[in-house]
Motif scaffolding. Structure first.
Motif: not given
Length: 209
Positions: A122-125, A127-129, A131-132, A135, A138, A152
């Motif tokens: 699972e991605q780190h929080p 990175a997920a934030h 990427l929203s 890219e 990011y 990732d």
């Protein structure tokens, strides 16, 4: 009776120098015989020998040359290879262990831009934030290189090299780990930290750990 003339008697103290019957000359007072002159005593009217000249270089005493120190064996390991540190952690706790490792690195004085964190599951929080927002934004933060970057493992080929790479083995996919860890080791300039199951990590890195 005829008178006999007598020679006048001259007192001995008034007599002149005594004359030897053979030479008819006065006996000179004996003078001391000079002894041999030392080299340091100059003759009258001549300068002394002066200070001794130094001996030629070939005649000077030289200390014995010291024995050469034995040659030290050269290290067999590659000096450019990063140091590898393994932090045992279960799959569920690998990400937390990676975050703690990052905190310790920052507290020790490591610059945030020196650290890259990769996750196998699972991605780190963070990175997920990020990427929203897309890219482009990011990866722009990655290229800026002024903060810790989380990604990732699938993006390890796109991520550039950093002095420290931290890998959180928070997924059970052994083939992914086996492919990722050697690449992560190549990306680490000085230190590779891997958080996860030691058996899985050792199998992926082989003799590298």
């Amino acid at each position: 009776m005829p008178l006999i003339s007598e020679e006048p008697q001259i007192p001995e103290s008034a007599q002149g120098p005594r004359v030897t019957p053979a030479a008819g000359r006065t006996t000179p007072t004996p003078r001391p015989v000079p002894g041999p002159r030392s080299a340091a005593t100059p003759r009258p009217g001549r300068p002394g020998p002066g200070p001794a000249r130094p001996a030629p270089p070939a005649q000077r005493a030289h200390p014995a040359p010291a024995a050469p120190a034995p040659a030290r064996p050269k290290p067999t390991e590659n000096p450019s290879a990063p140091q590898i540190q393994l932090i045992p952690a279960p799959v569920a706790g690998a990400l937390d262990a990676a975050e703690e490792a990052v905190d310790l690195l920052l507290e020790s004085g490591r610059a945030p831009g020196d650290i890259l964190v990769l996750t196998t599951g699972e991605q780190h929080p963070w990175a997920a934030h990020e990427l929203s927002f897309g890219e482009a934004a990011y990866w722009a933060q990655h290229d800026a290189g002024d903060d810790v970057f989380f990604a990732d493992v699938s993006a390890v080929d796109r991520a550039g090299s950093r002095p420290v790479v931290v890998v959180a083995v928070n997924g059970d996919a052994d083939p992914t780990v086996a492919r990722t860890l050697p690449v992560a080791r190549d990306r680490a300039g000085a230190l590779l930290i891997v958080c996860g199951d030691p058996q899985t990590i050792n199998s992926a890195l082989g003799a590298g750990v």
